[in-house]
Design an enzyme around this catalytic site. Structure first.
Site, PDB file in Angstrom:
ATOM      1  N   HIS A 247       2.857 -31.907  -7.578  1.00  0.00           N
ATOM      2  CA  HIS A 247       3.913 -32.629  -7.337  1.00  0.00           C
ATOM      3  C   HIS A 247       5.243 -31.774  -7.239  1.00  0.00           C
ATOM      4  O   HIS A 247       6.297 -32.039  -6.361  1.00  0.00           O
ATOM      5  CB  HIS A 247       4.229 -33.644  -8.527  1.00  0.00           C
ATOM      6  CG  HIS A 247       3.023 -34.711  -8.675  1.00  0.00           C
ATOM      7  ND1 HIS A 247       2.988 -35.380  -9.850  1.00  0.00           N
ATOM      8  CD2 HIS A 247       2.175 -34.803  -7.805  1.00  0.00           C
ATOM      9  CE1 HIS A 247       1.919 -36.078  -9.831  1.00  0.00           C
ATOM     10  NE2 HIS A 247       1.263 -35.785  -8.710  1.00  0.00           N
TER      11      HIS A 247
ATOM     12  N   CYS B 292       1.622 -31.643  12.561  1.00  0.00           N
ATOM     13  CA  CYS B 292       2.439 -31.436  11.287  1.00  0.00           C
ATOM     14  C   CYS B 292       1.915 -30.655  10.370  1.00  0.00           C
ATOM     15  O   CYS B 292       0.736 -30.960   9.750  1.00  0.00           O
ATOM     16  CB  CYS B 292       2.799 -33.129  10.925  1.00  0.00           C
ATOM     17  SG  CYS B 292       3.482 -33.276   9.288  1.00  0.00           S
TER      18      CYS B 292
END
Length: 747
Positions: A364, A677
């Protein structure tokens, strides 16, 4: 414990306290300590071995062994009984040392006369510092109380080392927290930064390890523990009932805070002469040592809870740590063991860089660091044992290297590098509003990746033509409960407002694997990256997906909307997700809400299987985006979280480039818009090769758009394609060497 032993232990610690208060040089202190330990314990030998480097122990002081062996005798970690104590961080107590496994005879020390051996580790919070040894001629094992007393003394020696008590002429140790240090970690977010250390949780230094009044120390400990228990009860009262994981941590804190065994051990340490804070830290060191050897993840987490609880108690006893009044420097580089996404967002763009001892490429914190374009180095151990608030620090996120308190020549070279980067940024700014048009006339659309509102100001300044990927999971990861539909709709609407006329592609919730929501019960899976994640979670738990799709439709409010589903592995998953979205469109229309002006529905191609999907998949997709990070790890079967293998395979490997080219052809057959991407899209040489094989849209972090555009505008993609084809035909494993050589010839 027998009263006599307790008296001797406290007497020894009291004498150590006198040595600590003495202003003599480091070597003289070490010599005095070995003499008083040998005298107090009634042994012929006491020796102190300290780490000269990460792998080498050196005899630094002795009473009883040959004095000429001091600073001469050395051994590797794991070598001999002393080396075994250092490696295992566990005592060795034997009546017949020469008969023990791994015994190594050091002829220069004269230790052959001594049969019994007791060695205990000198360590501080898991950091190995050395070994404390006593030896006797008599063949006997030392009693439990003697072992315990020596461990307590070793702990005090560790604190004295931390306080610089052994610095001076002839001493083994360099002055701590003063000299330069370099740490090799791993790159989790590219970039470079120069600034000063800001410790997320400043280390607590126990300045008073020995105390004269045990009763007063017991009272201090009990008062601090009582207050700690009240704090935890208060946090439990205020914690939301729905926040199950947070409550579980707090319940573990409460369990440990009320543990009689934990309290009893600290009280016994105080009775032997330690201060309250030293007793807490001794137990914390034991927990840290156990954490290193426990394989079970649940037990390791519980020991981590105890470690956190000890930190809270130490801060209360010493008044150090958080809320100490220290001010964030003007150029802060955050240093921490680990950090959550919400905490990192609290610091925001004020940070120049982040350095973690733990963490992972897909954590995260890494996701937020990438969103904020902050250089991030992970696995930089053991920087927490060295860094202090305000230390000068250089972060090379490209190489995964950190320089702490760098010498001037290193700092000067780093400043030159930053100056060159600044000069390059000026050059990129001059072409910001120009197209990424190659010399052959081919135009490449360069888009930016985003995940936070804070990213959107970069849209005009970066030269990006739009947002090729907006990660919607960050709004879920940084909260303690599921965000409401209205909150999400308002956020997505602000994103569209900030983008203006430029297109934004919203990727639906991509959770699971390394992205576990704080309020989502974690599921144990053998291989989470190949497990229950992204679109699989959305289809199995459609409530959250429906809520998010409704929020996106309402946020559009008559504007064009582009929605992309992540981690699709087969046609059926895409059609099911697409049907969900179309049903929500019908529902919103029935409710009288304004529908998007246009709706484009796409998918991320991140699994090799999807490249071979039926033609119908490519026909039904309004657009497809190659998710390069995941596709690459699955193509090469190389976990991008695994430092041993993630750099082993080259993106410009012929087989991977050929595979990408096949996807380009399949999309070309159905006129399906295709983009790439991922991190590789932002690397100029890789971006050039992608453009050369036919990819016309690339999406990357904002800071990469300038370098990529600069290179594309200076080359002929037809020539680059010819170089790639020639390298492929030659049987080369990667086209990189040929492309790099061609670029050099181009100047």
């Amino acid at each position: 414990m027998p009263q006599g032993t307790e008296t001797e232990s406290r007497k020894l610690l009291s004498r150590l306290q006198a040595v600590m208060a003495d202003a003599s040089a480091g070597q003289e202190r070490l010599d005095r300590i070995t003499r008083l330990i040998a005298d107090s314990m009634g042994t012929e030998v006491c020796s102190i071995y300290l780490l000269r480097d990460a792998d080498t122990l050196e005899l630094c002081a002795t009473q009883g062994l040959a004095p000429e062996a001091v600073h001469v005798t050395r051994m590797r970690i794991g070598e001999g009984l002393v080396g075994r104590v250092a490696r295992a961080a566990q005592p060795i107590n034997t009546a017949n040392a020469p008969a023990e496994r791994g015994f190594r005879y050091m002829p220069e020390t004269g230790e052959e006369r001594y049969s019994s051996f007791l060695g205990v580790p000198i360590q501080r919070l898991g950091e190995r510092l050395g070994v404390l040894v006593v030896q006797s001629k008599d063949a006997r094992e030392y009693s439990d109380d003697e072992v315990y007393a020596l461990e307590v003394v070793a702990m005090v020696l560790a604190e004295m080392t931390e306080l610089g008590a052994f610095i001076g002429e002839g001493a083994a140790l360099a002055e701590r927290h003063k000299s330069q240090a370099m740490f090799r970690g791993a790159c989790a977010q590219e970039g470079t930064a120069m600034g000063h250390v800001w410790l997320h949780e400043p280390r607590v230094v126990v300045t008073r390890p020995v105390a004269d009044d045990p009763d007063a120390e017991l009272a201090r400990l009990r008062a601090a523990v009582d207050q700690l228990r009240l704090d935890i009860d208060d946090m439990l009262t205020r914690a939301p009932l729905a926040d199950g994981e947070q409550r579980e941590v707090l319940e573990a804190y409460r369990m440990f805070a009320h543990s009689r065994g934990w309290m009893r051990r600290m009280e016994e340490d105080i009775a032997r002469g330690l201060s309250a804070e030293a007793a807490v830290e001794k137990e914390q060191s034991t927990a840290r040592a156990r954490m290193e050897t426990v394989a079970d993840a649940y037990l390791r987490d519980r020991l981590h809870d105890l470690d956190d609880l000890s930190n809270r108690l130490l801060r209360r006893l010493t008044g150090q740590g958080k809320d100490t009044g220290a001010e964030l420097p003007a150029d802060p580089v955050l240093v921490a063991r680990n950090i959550g996404p919400a905490e990192l967002l609290d610091y925001g763009r004020r940070l120049r860089g982040v350095v973690l001892e733990e963490g992972s490429v897909g954590s995260h914190a890494a996701i937020v660091a990438r969103a904020l374009a902050i250089p991030l180095v992970i696995h930089a151990r053991p920087i927490l044992t060295e860094a202090l608030n305000g230390d000068a620090i250089l972060v090379d996120g490209d190489q995964g290297i950190v320089h702490l308190r760098p010498e001037e020549n290193v700092a000067a070279a780093f400043r030159d590098k930053l100056a060159m980067q600044a000069e390059a940024q000026e050059r990129y700014a001059s072409i910001r509003d120009k197209p990424a048009e190659a010399l052959c006339g081919t135009v490449i659309s360069l888009q930016m990746n985003a995940g936070l509102m804070a990213d959107l100001p970069s849209l005009p300044s970066s030269g990006a033509e739009g947002v090729g990927l907006f990660r919607t999971e960050l709004q879920f990861l940084t909260r303690n409960k599921v965000p409401r539909r209205g909150e999400l709709a308002a956020l997505y609407s602000r994103v569209m407002d900030a983008a203006g006329e430029k297109r934004v592609v919203f990727r639906t919730l991509d959770i699971g694997s390394d992205k576990v929501l704080p309020y989502m019960k974690p599921t144990e899976e053998p291989n989470p990256a190949l497990g229950w994640r992204a679109i699989r979670v959305g289809l199995d738990k459609p409530g959250v997906m429906r809520m998010q799709l409704q929020a996106l439709i309402r946020a559009a409010n008559g504007r064009p909307l582009s929605v992309m589903f992540p981690f699709v592995a087969q046609l059926e998953e895409y059609t099911q997700a697409r049907d969900h979205l179309l049903r929500e469109m019908d529902r919103e229309a029935a409710l009288g809400h304004v529908l998007p002006e246009t709706l484009q529905i796409g998918a991320m191609l991140e699994t090799p299987s999807l490249a071979f999907a039926p033609r119908r998949f490519f026909e039904e997709c309004d657009f497809i985006s190659i998710g390069g990070n995941d596709l690459k790890q699955f193509f090469f079967a190389a976990d991008r979280e695994n430092e041993r293998v993630r750099r082993r395979y080259d993106t410009l490997n012929v087989s991977f480039l050929t595979f990408l080219e096949q996807i380009v052809h399949r999309c070309g057959d159905t006129d399906t818009p295709l983009s790439f991407c991922g991190e590789d899209a932002g690397r100029p040489v890789e971006a050039l090769c992608f453009a050369a094989i036919g990819l016309r849209t690339l999406s990357m972090r904002p800071a990469s758009i300038g370098p990529v555009k600069s290179l594309i505008r200076r080359v002929d993609l037809r020539e680059a394609r010819a170089v790639i084809n020639e390298a492929r035909a030659s049987g080369a494993q990667s086209v990189r060497p040929a492309v790099m050589e061609w670029l050099k010839r181009q100047g």
